[in-house]
Scaffold this motif. Structure first.
Motif, PDB file in Angstrom:
ATOM      1  N   TYR A 196      -5.420  -6.123   6.908  1.00  0.00           N
ATOM      2  CA  TYR A 196      -4.496  -5.154   7.518  1.00  0.00           C
ATOM      3  C   TYR A 196      -4.580  -5.195   9.041  1.00  0.00           C
ATOM      4  O   TYR A 196      -5.654  -5.371   9.619  1.00  0.00           O
ATOM      5  CB  TYR A 196      -4.804  -3.743   6.986  1.00  0.00           C
ATOM      6  N   ASP A 237      -9.184   2.225  -2.383  1.00  0.00           N
ATOM      7  CA  ASP A 237      -9.288   1.729  -3.761  1.00  0.00           C
ATOM      8  C   ASP A 237      -8.893   0.264  -3.803  1.00  0.00           C
ATOM      9  O   ASP A 237      -9.523  -0.554  -4.478  1.00  0.00           O
ATOM     10  CB  ASP A 237      -8.443   2.559  -4.709  1.00  0.00           C
ATOM     11  N   ARG A 238      -7.853  -0.074  -3.016  1.00  0.00           N
ATOM     12  CA  ARG A 238      -7.423  -1.484  -2.951  1.00  0.00           C
ATOM     13  C   ARG A 238      -8.549  -2.329  -2.376  1.00  0.00           C
ATOM     14  O   ARG A 238      -8.885  -3.400  -2.889  1.00  0.00           O
ATOM     15  CB  ARG A 238      -6.165  -1.619  -2.095  1.00  0.00           C
ATOM     16  N   VAL A 242      -8.784   8.049  -2.135  1.00  0.00           N
ATOM     17  CA  VAL A 242      -7.508   7.873  -1.433  1.00  0.00           C
ATOM     18  C   VAL A 242      -6.791   9.220  -1.351  1.00  0.00           C
ATOM     19  O   VAL A 242      -5.623   9.271  -0.987  1.00  0.00           O
ATOM     20  CB  VAL A 242      -6.601   6.819  -2.105  1.00  0.00           C
ATOM     21  N   THR A 257      -0.485  -1.652  -7.084  1.00  0.00           N
ATOM     22  CA  THR A 257      -0.749  -2.448  -5.878  1.00  0.00           C
ATOM     23  C   THR A 257      -1.107  -3.872  -6.280  1.00  0.00           C
ATOM     24  O   THR A 257      -1.657  -4.107  -7.360  1.00  0.00           O
ATOM     25  CB  THR A 257      -1.918  -1.848  -5.056  1.00  0.00           C
ATOM     26  N   ALA A 292       0.355   4.476  -8.054  1.00  0.00           N
ATOM     27  CA  ALA A 292       1.127   3.356  -7.515  1.00  0.00           C
ATOM     28  C   ALA A 292       0.596   2.087  -8.173  1.00  0.00           C
ATOM     29  O   ALA A 292      -0.491   2.089  -8.755  1.00  0.00           O
ATOM     30  CB  ALA A 292       0.954   3.277  -5.991  1.00  0.00           C
ATOM     31  N   GLY A 304      -5.691   1.172   1.771  1.00  0.00           N
ATOM     32  CA  GLY A 304      -6.212   2.105   0.763  1.00  0.00           C
ATOM     33  C   GLY A 304      -7.608   1.698   0.313  1.00  0.00           C
ATOM     34  O   GLY A 304      -7.832   0.533  -0.054  1.00  0.00           O
TER      35      GLY A 304
HETATM   36  C1  LIG Z   1      -1.423   2.683  -2.499  1.00  0.00           C
HETATM   37  C2  LIG Z   1      -2.276   3.853  -2.952  1.00  0.00           C
HETATM   38  C3  LIG Z   1      -1.500   5.146  -2.878  1.00  0.00           C
HETATM   39  C4  LIG Z   1      -2.719   3.613  -4.396  1.00  0.00           C
HETATM   40  O1  LIG Z   1      -3.429   4.750  -4.816  1.00  0.00           O
HETATM   41  P1  LIG Z   1      -3.543   5.143  -6.365  1.00  0.00           P
HETATM   42  O2  LIG Z   1      -2.293   4.669  -7.034  1.00  0.00           O
HETATM   43  O3  LIG Z   1      -4.729   4.416  -6.860  1.00  0.00           O
HETATM   44  O4  LIG Z   1      -3.711   6.612  -6.391  1.00  0.00           O
HETATM   45  C5  LIG Z   1      -3.566   3.936  -2.085  1.00  0.00           C
HETATM   46  O5  LIG Z   1      -4.164   2.664  -2.049  1.00  0.00           O
HETATM   47  C6  LIG Z   1      -3.279   4.399  -0.675  1.00  0.00           C
HETATM   48  O6  LIG Z   1      -3.181   5.569  -0.404  1.00  0.00           O
HETATM   49  N1  LIG Z   1      -3.153   3.416   0.266  1.00  0.00           N
HETATM   50  C7  LIG Z   1      -2.911   3.729   1.670  1.00  0.00           C
HETATM   51  C8  LIG Z   1      -1.712   2.975   2.169  1.00  0.00           C
HETATM   52  C9  LIG Z   1      -1.888   1.445   2.128  1.00  0.00           C
HETATM   53  O7  LIG Z   1      -2.729   0.949   1.331  1.00  0.00           O
HETATM   54  O8  LIG Z   1      -1.185   0.751   2.885  1.00  0.00           O
END
Ligand SMILES: CC(C)(COP(=O)(O)O)[C@@H](O)C(=O)NCCC(=O)O
Ligand SMILES: Nc1ncnc2c1ncn2[C@@H]1O[C@H](COP(=O)(O)OP(=O)(O)O)[C@@H](O)[C@H]1O
Ligand SMILES: [K+]
Length: 246
Positions: free
Chosen positions: A93, A102-103, A56, A128, A126, A100
């Motif tokens: 989405y 990772d999500r 991310v 999530t 963050a 993201g």
């Molecule tokens: C929300 C996050 C910043 C979490 O990242 P992390 O806390 O794991 O570094 C990442 O999932 C991200 O960059 N998401 C993109 C925006 C979104 O998910 O709407």
């Protein structure tokens, strides 16, 4: 052996997996590419034949990480890409590429554990929360600051909130009203995290009824270990990465 990397905004988590036995031969975390390469230097004795990565971080930093690993270990680094559907999970989405990664992979990894309605939490830079119904449809989710951000913003934008981080662990062992600055801040931030998670679980219950699972991953997942029903799966993102990059 396969090298797996989960590049979050705070930490680049990595592990070396024996792809036959599934045994983790080595693992670690670094905050930047240079530190990562330093840690990987100790892995030359492991026969790493390929690498897969989820990130991310920015495209530029992700490319730099891939290039430096490829040069150091003479392996191709496969990077997980956004998808509308994977492993039975349907991306909720409106623009699937914006979710993201990772999500996304945490949800894909979780759905393999039990193909049922679920709430997937990731407590890192963050925090999530993502909701997936029993048919694997991602309904969307929520993003809020992690505890490190909550704490650092208070220190950065106030004149009198000042204490050593060494004091923090002892200050947050209870949610009784704080009687020092460190207790008030650490317990206040922890209480916000706890309230966010408890609200998410309650709302998921309202939506799904009693039959849903709650999974938590991320460096700060241990902060909510006292909330019943939460199953902590530290390698949830890596589980999804194995499905995205088989
Ligand atoms: C929300 C996050 C910043 C979490 O990242 P992390 O806390 O794991 O570094 C990442 O999932 C991200 O960059 N998401 C993109 C925006 C979104 O998910 O709407
Ligand atoms: N060396 C470290 N640097 C930053 N955060 C750390 C470190 N060690 C533990 N942490 C904790 O882990 C959290 C980061 O968890 P992680 O899931 O790796 O985040 P991300 O995926 O956003 O990089 C931080 O909020 C912090 O509380
Ligand atoms: K993360």
């Amino acid at each position: 052996m396969i090298l797996e990397l989960d590049c979050g905004n705070s930490l680049i988590k990595w592990r070396v997996l024996d792809s036959c036995s599934g045994v983790v031969a080595a693992q670690g975390a670094s905050s930047c590419a240079a530190g990562l390469l330093g840690e990987l230097g100790s892995l030359v004795h492991l026969r790493i034949l390929r690498a897969r990565l989820v990130s991310v971080r920015s495209d530029q930093e992700t490319t730099e990480i891939c290039t430096r690993i490829s040069d150091a270990l003479s392996v191709h680094v496969q990077s997980a890409a956004p998808a509308k559907e994977l492993g039975g999970v349907i991306n909720g989405y409106l623009e699937y590429e914006r979710l993201g990664m990772d999500r996304w992979l945490a949800m894909v990894g979780a759905f393999q554990l039990k193909r049922d309605a679920m709430l997937v939490l990731d407590l890192g830079t963050a925090v999530t929360a993502d909701l997936v119904d029993a048919q694997g449809v991602h309904l969307g989710g929520f993003i809020c600051p992690g505890i490190s951000l909550l704490r650092s913003q208070l220190h950065a934008h106030t004149q009198r909130i000042r204490y050593s981080m060494d004091e923090a662990p002892a200050a947050s062992c209870t949610l009784e009203p704080g009687r020092t600055t460190v207790e008030a801040v650490e317990r206040g931030c922890l209480s916000m995290l706890d309230s966010f998670v408890s609200t998410q679980i309650r709302q998921a219950g309202d939506r799904f009824g009693a039959a849903f699972s709650v999974y938590a991953t991320g460096g700060d997942a241990g902060l909510i270990k006292d909330i019943g029903q939460v199953q902590r799966i530290p390698d949830l993102v890596f589980r999804g990465l194995a499905i995205a990059c088989p």
